[in-house]
Motif scaffolding. Structure first.
Motif, mmCIF file in Angstrom:
data_model
loop_
_atom_site.group_PDB
_atom_site.id
_atom_site.type_symbol
_atom_site.label_atom_id
_atom_site.label_comp_id
_atom_site.label_asym_id
_atom_site.label_seq_id
_atom_site.Cartn_x
_atom_site.Cartn_y
_atom_site.Cartn_z
ATOM 1 N N ILE A 188 72.810 3.448 45.292
ATOM 2 C CA ILE A 188 72.077 4.195 46.329
ATOM 3 C C ILE A 188 71.267 3.246 47.198
ATOM 4 O O ILE A 188 71.221 3.367 48.438
ATOM 5 C CB ILE A 188 71.184 5.259 45.667
ATOM 6 C CG1 ILE A 188 72.047 6.336 44.997
ATOM 7 C CG2 ILE A 188 70.249 5.891 46.683
ATOM 8 C CD1 ILE A 188 71.262 7.306 44.152
ATOM 9 N N LEU A 189 70.588 2.282 46.544
ATOM 10 C CA LEU A 189 69.786 1.320 47.302
ATOM 11 C C LEU A 189 70.655 0.480 48.231
ATOM 12 O O LEU A 189 70.293 0.216 49.396
ATOM 13 C CB LEU A 189 69.022 0.427 46.319
ATOM 14 C CG LEU A 189 68.081 -0.607 46.925
ATOM 15 C CD1 LEU A 189 67.006 0.081 47.758
ATOM 16 C CD2 LEU A 189 67.448 -1.463 45.833
ATOM 17 N N GLU A 190 71.801 0.066 47.703
ATOM 18 C CA GLU A 190 72.713 -0.729 48.531
ATOM 19 C C GLU A 190 73.205 0.092 49.727
ATOM 20 O O GLU A 190 73.268 -0.411 50.865
ATOM 21 C CB GLU A 190 73.901 -1.196 47.672
ATOM 22 C CG GLU A 190 74.877 -2.078 48.416
ATOM 23 C CD GLU A 190 76.027 -2.508 47.522
ATOM 24 O OE1 GLU A 190 76.918 -3.233 48.003
ATOM 25 O OE2 GLU A 190 76.049 -2.085 46.344
ATOM 26 N N HIS A 191 73.511 1.348 49.483
ATOM 27 C CA HIS A 191 73.960 2.207 50.577
ATOM 28 C C HIS A 191 72.860 2.407 51.613
ATOM 29 O O HIS A 191 73.117 2.344 52.840
ATOM 30 C CB HIS A 191 74.396 3.559 50.003
ATOM 31 C CG HIS A 191 74.896 4.514 51.039
ATOM 32 N ND1 HIS A 191 76.105 4.346 51.701
ATOM 33 C CD2 HIS A 191 74.322 5.652 51.541
ATOM 34 C CE1 HIS A 191 76.273 5.331 52.570
ATOM 35 N NE2 HIS A 191 75.210 6.148 52.489
ATOM 36 N N GLU A 192 71.612 2.616 51.120
ATOM 37 C CA GLU A 192 70.497 2.785 52.039
ATOM 38 C C GLU A 192 70.246 1.519 52.855
ATOM 39 O O GLU A 192 69.987 1.578 54.070
ATOM 40 C CB GLU A 192 69.245 3.177 51.266
ATOM 41 C CG GLU A 192 69.298 4.583 50.667
ATOM 42 C CD GLU A 192 68.058 4.901 49.873
ATOM 43 O OE1 GLU A 192 67.235 3.965 49.681
ATOM 44 O OE2 GLU A 192 67.902 6.063 49.428
ATOM 45 N N LEU A 193 70.316 0.362 52.204
ATOM 46 C CA LEU A 193 70.101 -0.890 52.925
ATOM 47 C C LEU A 193 71.174 -1.132 53.981
ATOM 48 O O LEU A 193 70.886 -1.593 55.101
ATOM 49 C CB LEU A 193 70.061 -2.057 51.928
ATOM 50 C CG LEU A 193 68.839 -2.108 50.993
ATOM 51 C CD1 LEU A 193 68.987 -3.232 49.981
ATOM 52 C CD2 LEU A 193 67.556 -2.290 51.796
ATOM 53 N N ARG A 194 72.415 -0.817 53.607
ATOM 54 C CA ARG A 194 73.495 -0.981 54.578
ATOM 55 C C ARG A 194 73.299 -0.046 55.768
ATOM 56 O O ARG A 194 73.464 -0.468 56.942
ATOM 57 C CB ARG A 194 74.836 -0.709 53.914
ATOM 58 C CG ARG A 194 75.288 -1.817 52.973
ATOM 59 C CD ARG A 194 76.618 -1.460 52.351
ATOM 60 N NE ARG A 194 77.055 -2.521 51.434
ATOM 61 C CZ ARG A 194 78.182 -2.460 50.720
ATOM 62 N NH1 ARG A 194 78.966 -1.371 50.797
ATOM 63 N NH2 ARG A 194 78.503 -3.465 49.932
ATOM 64 N N LYS A 198 72.519 -1.242 59.592
ATOM 65 C CA LYS A 198 73.372 -0.805 60.703
ATOM 66 C C LYS A 198 72.544 -0.178 61.810
ATOM 67 O O LYS A 198 72.736 -0.467 63.016
ATOM 68 C CB LYS A 198 74.401 0.192 60.174
ATOM 69 C CG LYS A 198 75.400 0.654 61.208
ATOM 70 C CD LYS A 198 76.407 1.603 60.581
ATOM 71 C CE LYS A 198 77.407 2.078 61.635
ATOM 72 N NZ LYS A 198 78.391 3.028 61.046
ATOM 73 N N ILE A 199 71.540 0.647 61.417
ATOM 74 C CA ILE A 199 70.679 1.279 62.424
ATOM 75 C C ILE A 199 69.843 0.226 63.146
ATOM 76 O O ILE A 199 69.638 0.288 64.368
ATOM 77 C CB ILE A 199 69.795 2.340 61.760
ATOM 78 C CG1 ILE A 199 70.673 3.494 61.229
ATOM 79 C CG2 ILE A 199 68.757 2.864 62.710
ATOM 80 C CD1 ILE A 199 69.916 4.487 60.383
ATOM 81 N N ASP A 200 69.351 -0.764 62.362
ATOM 82 C CA ASP A 200 68.542 -1.815 62.987
ATOM 83 C C ASP A 200 69.362 -2.629 63.985
ATOM 84 O O ASP A 200 68.863 -3.017 65.061
ATOM 85 C CB ASP A 200 67.965 -2.730 61.907
ATOM 86 C CG ASP A 200 66.894 -2.030 61.078
ATOM 87 O OD1 ASP A 200 66.350 -1.018 61.557
ATOM 88 O OD2 ASP A 200 66.616 -2.480 59.937
#
Length: 592
Positions: A188-194, A198-200
């Motif tokens: 989940i953390l990896e997905h959130e960071l990705r 991407k948004i950044d």
């Protein structure tokens, strides 16, 4: 008649006999005829020969006697001799009959003696047979007990193995769940960071523009604030310096303000310490009989009950060796008289195995002497670290405020009062030990120090100098164990059964004999372990289907408690061996 008296033989007249010349006759003829025979045949013929010469001589003597004038006297004498011989013969016959009767009596006595010996031997045989049967019954009972104990041990071992397997499965399940949760969290953390990255990347230009705008606005605001503050402070300073009355008032106000803050801080500290000493209790004190103001407000009935309570016996409910009881009674009397006369209390060390009655006696001693008691554990000092010194000083300050006198009982005192030269003691514990030694350097009329330890050899030498008396509490002997078993059997079994407790009934059996047997089974157990055995009897009743406590249940619980005691002793020995290995191997274990 000379042949009758045996005095002389009839004389040979030399007259010819019938059948020939003198010397001739049957004998001579026989001799002549026997010349052709052997010696054996001659000897055989001698037995059948008959010599008639003796009869002839006897007849001749009888004729001569009849012609004699003394014939009548000889006949009377012969009759008298015959009568005498008859009397002697009758006497011998009676004597022989008497011998026969005596022999019969002796035979009856011998028969009676033989019958008596036979009865004694039969009785002995019966006793030996009964003893042998009793031994066989005892062996069968011992074998049955051994088999039951072996079965119980096997069941216990199976239960332990089952519990171990269940615990291992539960541990594996928990570890697996934790591992899965960690993996999911990482995903989940990896997905959130990705997603955030991407948004950044997509909003990078917009973000940079916003940062530049915020920085410019912040710079403008700061510059304007500096300008405003400088103008205001400058105008105020110019106005104050030009007017000395305002300067003096400002300095006086600041001085009064500082004095008020300092005085309020000091008064608050003094008030807090007074309230803590009078109303509350120190952190290190775990249990105390001393009622503070807050306790009296919270528990008014208990406070009134305590005020009305009378001093009781110091050894009430405490069962120890008679010599030890006598010594403790002397200590209790001396402590009570010391309190009455406001003397100096003596410090006592009580050492021995755990569960032998040290804490219980300290409470009874305080109640007997009319004093308060406070119990603190030496193991609570080490976790406090640097605050331990302050906490110890608070305990002694609190103890001095007791109006009735205080018995300060330090349990497991060797946990922080060990030798300062030991490598296993930290700087904080060394400081706490120094503070304790400082506060106990002199005897005090306000409190009495009672230390308890299982290993008194670890005490610092300076602490040993503070001790006035040392009392060893040993494990109870057979008589003490029997008294303890009877005490707890009455407390946990007989009283609930007689008071009509729910689901609590007692089978009829010999309680005294059972308690004596249990005392032998519980060899090596302490008083606390025996009290726990009494609680286990109650648990057996509550776990049974009919709520009846039977003798077998009582005995089985005693054997189980003895087995658990042996297992604990085995564990303790193993732990001591591990400690020895760790110390000799250079690994210092943390102090407890």
């Amino acid at each position: 008649m000379s042949w009758i008296f045996g005095r002389s033989k009839p004389q040979d007249t030399g007259m010819p006999m019938e059948g020939g010349e003198p010397g001739s006759g049957p004998t001579a003829g026989t001799i002549s005829n026997d010349q052709g025979l052997t010696k054996a045949e001659k000897k055989a013929m001698e037995a059948y020969r008959f010599d008639s010469s003796a009869l002839e001589r006897a007849a001749e003597a009888a004729k001569t006697l009849e012609k004699s004038r003394h014939a009548k006297e000889a006949l009377d004498l012969s009759k008298m001799q015959e009568s005498t011989r008859q009397s002697e013969y009758m006497a011998k016959v009676k004597e022989y009959e008497a011998h026969i009767e005596q022999a019969k009596v002796e035979q009856r006595r011998i028969d009676h003696e033989e019958r008596r010996k036979t009865l004694i031997e039969e009785t002995k045989q019966q006793q030996q047979r009964a003893q042998y049967q009793d031994q066989l019954a005892r062996r069968r009972y011992d074998d049955q007990l051994a088999q039951q104990q072996k079965a119980q041990e096997e069941n216990l071992k199976k239960q332990e193995e089952s519990v171990a397997r269940q615990e291992a499965m539960r541990r594996q399940t928990i570890e697996h769940e934790i591992e899965m949760k960690e993996k999911n969290r990482l995903k989940i953390l990896e997905h959130e960071l990705r997603a955030k990255a991407k948004i950044d990347r997509e909003n990078r230009d917009l973000t940079l523009e916003q940062i530049r705008l915020r920085a410019q606005e912040n710079r403008t605001t700061v510059l304007e604030g500096i300008k405003t503050a400088g103008s205001v402070l400058g105008a105020g300073a110019e106005a104050m310096l030009t007017d000395w009355d305002k300067v003096l008032k400002a300095v006086g106000g600041l001085s009064l303000l500082a004095l008020g803050i300092y005085s309020a801080k000091g008064a608050t500290g003094v008030t807090a310490r007074y309230v803590e000493a009078r109303i509350g209790k120190p952190t290190l004190v775990g249990e105390t009989s001393r009622f503070a103001l807050l306790d009296a407000i919270k528990h008014p009935f208990q406070y009134l009950k305590k005020l009305r309570s009378k001093p009781s016996d110091a050894l009430q409910g405490v069962i120890l060796n008679p010599k030890l009881e006598e010594r403790l009674r002397d200590i209790a009397i001396a402590t009570k008289n010391t309190r009455i006369n406001r003397g100096l209390y003596r410090n006592i060390l009580m050492y021995g195995p755990p569960g032998t009655g040290k804490t219980m006696f300290s409470k009874r001693l305080a109640n007997h002497s009319g004093m308060d008691y406070a119990i603190m554990s030496g193991g609570d000092v080490a976790p406090m670290g640097k605050d331990a010194v302050t906490a110890i000083h608070k305990v002694f300050d609190w103890a001095k405020t007791s109006r009735r006198g205080l018995i300060l009982f330090v349990d497991e005192a060797d946990a922080f009062l060990r030798k300062r030269s030991s490598e296993r003691i930290s700087e904080e514990l060394r400081s706490a030990l120094n503070a304790f030694l400082y506060r106990t350097s002199e005897q005090n009329p306000k409190f009495m120090l009672v230390l308890a330890s299982n290993t008194p050899e670890q005490f610092d030498y300076a602490l040993n100098d503070r001790l006035d008396e040392m009392v060893e509490f040993t494990l109870p002997g057979l008589e003490e164990r029997e008294r303890l078993v009877r005490l707890y059997f009455d407390k946990f079994v007989l009283q609930p059964a007689t008071e009509g407790a729910k689901r609590f009934k007692l089978e009829q059996f010999d309680y005294g004999a059972t308690c004596s047997k249990i005392a032998k089974i519980c060899e090596g157990m302490s008083g606390r372990e025996i009290s726990k055995l009494g609680v286990s009897w109650q648990a057996s009743v509550y776990a049974s289907e009919d709520g009846i406590l039977r003798e077998k249940m009582v005995i089985d619980r005693a054997y189980e408690a003895a087995h658990q005691h042996k297992q604990k002793m085995a564990w303790l020995s193993e732990e001591e061996r591990l400690d020895h290995k760790s110390i000799t191997g250079g690994i210092a274990k943390p102090s407890t």
